[in-house]
Design a protein around this motif. Structure first.
Motif, short mmCIF file in Angstrom:
data_model
loop_
_atom_site.label_atom_id
_atom_site.label_comp_id
_atom_site.label_asym_id
_atom_site.label_seq_id
_atom_site.Cartn_x
_atom_site.Cartn_y
_atom_site.Cartn_z
N LEU A 67 32.58 -74.95 -46.01
CA LEU A 67 31.27 -74.10 -45.97
C LEU A 67 31.60 -72.68 -45.90
O LEU A 67 30.50 -71.87 -46.48
CB LEU A 67 30.87 -74.64 -44.52
N ALA A 68 32.66 -72.38 -45.12
CA ALA A 68 32.93 -70.84 -45.62
C ALA A 68 33.54 -70.32 -46.85
O ALA A 68 32.63 -69.16 -46.89
CB ALA A 68 34.30 -70.53 -44.40
N HIS A 69 34.02 -71.20 -47.59
CA HIS A 69 34.27 -70.68 -48.82
C HIS A 69 32.75 -70.36 -49.68
O HIS A 69 32.88 -69.42 -50.22
CB HIS A 69 35.16 -71.71 -49.54
N ALA A 70 32.12 -71.42 -49.56
CA ALA A 70 30.62 -71.26 -50.11
C ALA A 70 29.73 -69.99 -49.80
O ALA A 70 29.30 -69.49 -50.47
CB ALA A 70 29.79 -72.60 -50.00
N MET A 71 29.95 -69.83 -48.36
CA MET A 71 28.82 -68.82 -47.68
C MET A 71 29.46 -67.65 -48.24
O MET A 71 28.67 -66.64 -48.74
CB MET A 71 28.94 -68.93 -46.30
N GLU A 72 30.88 -67.30 -48.10
CA GLU A 72 31.71 -66.05 -48.49
C GLU A 72 31.62 -65.75 -49.85
O GLU A 72 31.40 -64.62 -50.36
CB GLU A 72 33.03 -66.17 -48.05
N ALA A 73 31.43 -66.77 -50.76
CA ALA A 73 31.46 -66.32 -52.32
C ALA A 73 29.83 -65.93 -52.60
O ALA A 73 29.85 -65.08 -53.47
CB ALA A 73 31.58 -67.59 -53.05
N CYS A 74 28.99 -66.26 -51.81
CA CYS A 74 27.68 -65.84 -51.85
C CYS A 74 27.54 -64.25 -51.33
O CYS A 74 26.91 -63.68 -51.84
CB CYS A 74 26.53 -66.71 -51.27
N MET A 75 28.00 -64.06 -50.33
CA MET A 75 27.97 -62.95 -49.56
C MET A 75 28.92 -61.67 -50.25
O MET A 75 28.76 -60.51 -50.07
CB MET A 75 28.50 -62.95 -47.98
N SER A 76 29.82 -62.26 -50.79
CA SER A 76 30.90 -61.21 -51.58
C SER A 76 30.05 -60.16 -52.38
O SER A 76 29.24 -60.43 -53.09
CB SER A 76 31.80 -61.92 -52.31
N ARG A 77 30.71 -59.08 -52.37
CA ARG A 77 30.29 -57.91 -53.34
C ARG A 77 30.67 -58.30 -54.71
O ARG A 77 29.97 -57.71 -55.68
CB ARG A 77 30.90 -56.57 -53.14
N ALA A 78 31.33 -59.28 -55.02
CA ALA A 78 31.72 -59.65 -56.33
C ALA A 78 31.01 -61.06 -56.56
O ALA A 78 31.02 -61.71 -57.73
CB ALA A 78 33.14 -60.07 -56.69
N ALA A 79 29.79 -61.30 -55.72
CA ALA A 79 29.17 -62.49 -55.86
C ALA A 79 28.38 -62.50 -57.31
O ALA A 79 27.98 -61.33 -57.91
CB ALA A 79 27.97 -62.67 -54.78
N GLN A 80 28.21 -63.36 -57.90
CA GLN A 80 27.48 -63.63 -59.40
C GLN A 80 26.81 -64.85 -59.41
O GLN A 80 26.91 -65.75 -58.74
CB GLN A 80 28.50 -63.24 -60.51
N PRO A 81 25.73 -64.96 -60.46
CA PRO A 81 24.82 -66.15 -60.50
C PRO A 81 25.64 -67.45 -60.55
O PRO A 81 25.04 -68.39 -59.81
CB PRO A 81 24.09 -66.03 -61.63
N VAL A 82 26.42 -67.66 -61.41
CA VAL A 82 27.06 -69.10 -61.58
C VAL A 82 27.73 -69.57 -60.17
O VAL A 82 27.53 -70.63 -59.83
CB VAL A 82 28.17 -69.09 -62.54
N SER A 83 28.53 -68.62 -59.64
CA SER A 83 29.14 -68.96 -58.38
C SER A 83 28.23 -69.29 -57.23
O SER A 83 28.53 -70.09 -56.46
CB SER A 83 30.35 -67.97 -57.96
N THR A 84 27.20 -68.45 -57.20
CA THR A 84 26.34 -68.43 -56.12
C THR A 84 25.52 -69.86 -56.43
O THR A 84 25.48 -70.49 -55.18
CB THR A 84 25.09 -67.22 -56.26
N ALA A 85 25.12 -70.25 -57.32
CA ALA A 85 24.67 -71.53 -57.80
C ALA A 85 25.65 -72.76 -57.24
O ALA A 85 25.30 -73.59 -56.46
CB ALA A 85 24.16 -71.79 -59.12
N LEU A 86 26.86 -72.76 -57.55
CA LEU A 86 27.94 -73.52 -56.98
C LEU A 86 27.90 -73.69 -55.41
O LEU A 86 27.99 -74.70 -54.97
CB LEU A 86 29.16 -73.42 -57.73
N ALA A 87 28.09 -72.43 -54.88
CA ALA A 87 28.00 -72.47 -53.52
C ALA A 87 27.00 -72.78 -52.88
O ALA A 87 27.12 -73.73 -51.71
CB ALA A 87 28.52 -70.97 -53.25
N PHE A 88 25.68 -72.70 -53.38
CA PHE A 88 24.40 -73.22 -52.53
C PHE A 88 24.47 -74.54 -52.56
O PHE A 88 24.06 -75.18 -51.49
CB PHE A 88 23.34 -72.58 -53.32
N GLN A 89 24.83 -75.33 -53.86
CA GLN A 89 24.99 -76.93 -53.55
C GLN A 89 26.09 -77.28 -52.74
O GLN A 89 25.80 -78.50 -51.90
CB GLN A 89 25.24 -77.19 -55.23
N ALA A 90 27.04 -76.55 -52.53
CA ALA A 90 28.27 -76.68 -51.62
C ALA A 90 27.52 -76.91 -50.17
O ALA A 90 28.01 -77.43 -49.24
CB ALA A 90 29.49 -76.14 -51.82
N ILE A 91 26.85 -75.69 -49.68
CA ILE A 91 26.47 -75.46 -48.76
C ILE A 91 25.67 -76.69 -48.18
O ILE A 91 25.69 -77.13 -46.87
CB ILE A 91 25.74 -74.07 -48.39
N GLU A 92 24.83 -76.84 -49.07
CA GLU A 92 23.79 -78.01 -48.65
C GLU A 92 24.47 -79.35 -48.46
O GLU A 92 24.17 -80.11 -47.44
CB GLU A 92 22.61 -78.18 -49.88
#
Length: 401
Positions: free
Chosen positions: A198-223
């Motif tokens: 859960l932390a990996h996924a949230m942090e990947a979205c919050m990061s200054r280096a976040a980008q669309p593909v990683s964010t989409a993957l992370a959202f699925q992981a969070i849910e």
């Protein structure tokens, strides 16, 4: 979100129950001699290493056993394994275990083809050597949390601190995700690993280096983690929940591999180095601090996560607060937010109070893991981090030795 970005994922992920039996076929294209890295004393899922060894020998590979990982891997252990790999001519490293085992295999794979000590390649080492070459890695995770099977990052203990090595050569060529293996985890391990994913996924979205593909993957992981972790804890044999958590761990690993992590993991590495506590527990303890430090900057993200997970609120601010409460509740119900013991305190630190510990943890975080703090969306300095650690990580329940 950064304006210019790229995404690449050259690893092959095979997902399915019982796939451990096919690890020999996965390793076969990489050579004739496989170093099999696993836990010491037959820890981990029963018969997992024996099953892997049989699969490798059935595929006509010679097996070099290295069942030696106990706790988080040390640089010394990795160097010992690498010496064996070189001496025996290992062509491929096969890791069957949690993040510690997979990280150990990554370090061994690197040093099997690279000269010097492991610390020479650490991200924070001045004039570090490039980690440019490694023997191929086949990773079989037995826990659902670290996502190490999908990353080019490895973490090791060295001289009382954590060191990280980040390089494409460390990304496994093949990841075999078999949920049958993580089904053997006890509730405490399941909870800690779920918190890590859960932390990996949230942090990947919050990061200054976040980008669309990683964010989409992370959202699925969070849910997946938020919806299925309670079921896995209540019913350890819930196959759908175990499948979901195994998928979430891999997705979150893919996300962090591209976007990095933030404050949570910087603090968690400091906690692990100084208190010798399991990584997942440290991550869980640092997550509430991360959510509060970044509350103002990341309100929009919190609102989206809250809605994704079915939370309601009359305003954006209320939804963001509801998300923080939901994560706090999830971690608390999983038994991850109790008092932290100083169970391995050095003699000179046994008399420290909570503020002294917090200050030293903040110093350690800034010194040993500066990149996650640079990627954190809200700027933070060392005194402010120390104050937050004292309040939200150690807390008033800071236990004495």
């Amino acid at each position: 979100m950064i304006r210019n970005w790229q995404f690449s994922f050259p690893s092959r992920i095979q997902f399915g129950r019982g796939l451990l039996r096919r690890v020999g076929l996965a390793a076969q294209p990489f050579g004739a001699r496989a170093m099999l890295v696993g836990y010491a004393d037959n820890a981990g899922p029963p018969a997992a290493l024996a099953t892997a060894e049989k699969a490798l020998t059935d595929a006509k590979l010679a097996v070099i056993p290295f069942a030696a990982v106990a706790g988080e891997p040390t640089a010394a252990l990795v160097e010992q394994g690498a010496q064996l790999a070189r001496a025996q001519g290992a062509d491929v490293a096969v890791a069957v275990g949690g993040g510690s085992v997979i990280d150990a295999a990554k370090g061994i794979a690197l040093l099997a083809r690279s000269a010097g000590a492991l610390a020479d390649y650490a991200d924070t080492t001045p004039n570090r050597k490039p980690a440019a070459d490694a023997i191929p890695i086949v990773a079989v995770p037995t826990t659902a949390g670290t996502g190490a099977e999908a990353t080019q990052v490895a973490v090791f203990s060295h001289q009382g601190a954590k060191i990280s090595i980040t390089a494409p050569a460390l990304r496994p060529a093949v990841a075999i995700v078999d949920p049958d293996l993580s089904s053997a985890c006890d509730p405490q391990t399941t909870a800690a690993c779920g918190a890590d994913a859960l932390a990996h996924a949230m942090e990947a979205c919050m990061s200054r280096a976040a980008q669309p593909v990683s964010t989409a993957l992370a959202f699925q992981a969070i849910e997946l983690v938020v919806s299925r972790l309670p079921a896995a804890l209540a019913r350890p044999d819930d196959r759908e929940a175990r499948d979901a958590l195994a998928v979430a761990a891999a997705l979150a690993g893919m996300a962090l591999n591209e976007s990095g992590v933030t404050l949570t993991h910087s603090v968690a590495h400091a906690l692990g180095a100084m208190l010798h506590l399991p990584h997942g527990l440290c991550v869980a303890r640092a997550t509430p601090l991360n959510l509060r430090v970044n509350r103002a900057v990341c309100e929009g993200l919190y609102v989206r996560w809250a809605r994704l997970c079915g939370l309601q609120g009359p305003t954006a601010a209320a939804l963001a607060d509801a998300w923080i409460d939901r994560v706090d509740g999830l971690l608390g119900e999983a038994g991850l937010l109790g008092p932290l013991p100083r169970n391995s305190a050095a003699p000179e630190t046994t008399s420290w109070d909570r503020r002294q510990w917090a200050a030293e943890l903040a110093r350690c975080a800034f010194q040993t893991t500066p990149t996650p703090l640079r990627l954190n969306p809200a700027p933070i300095d060392e005194p402010t981090l120390a104050e937050g650690i004292a309040e939200h990580v150690l807390g008033a329940g800071w236990a004495d030795a």
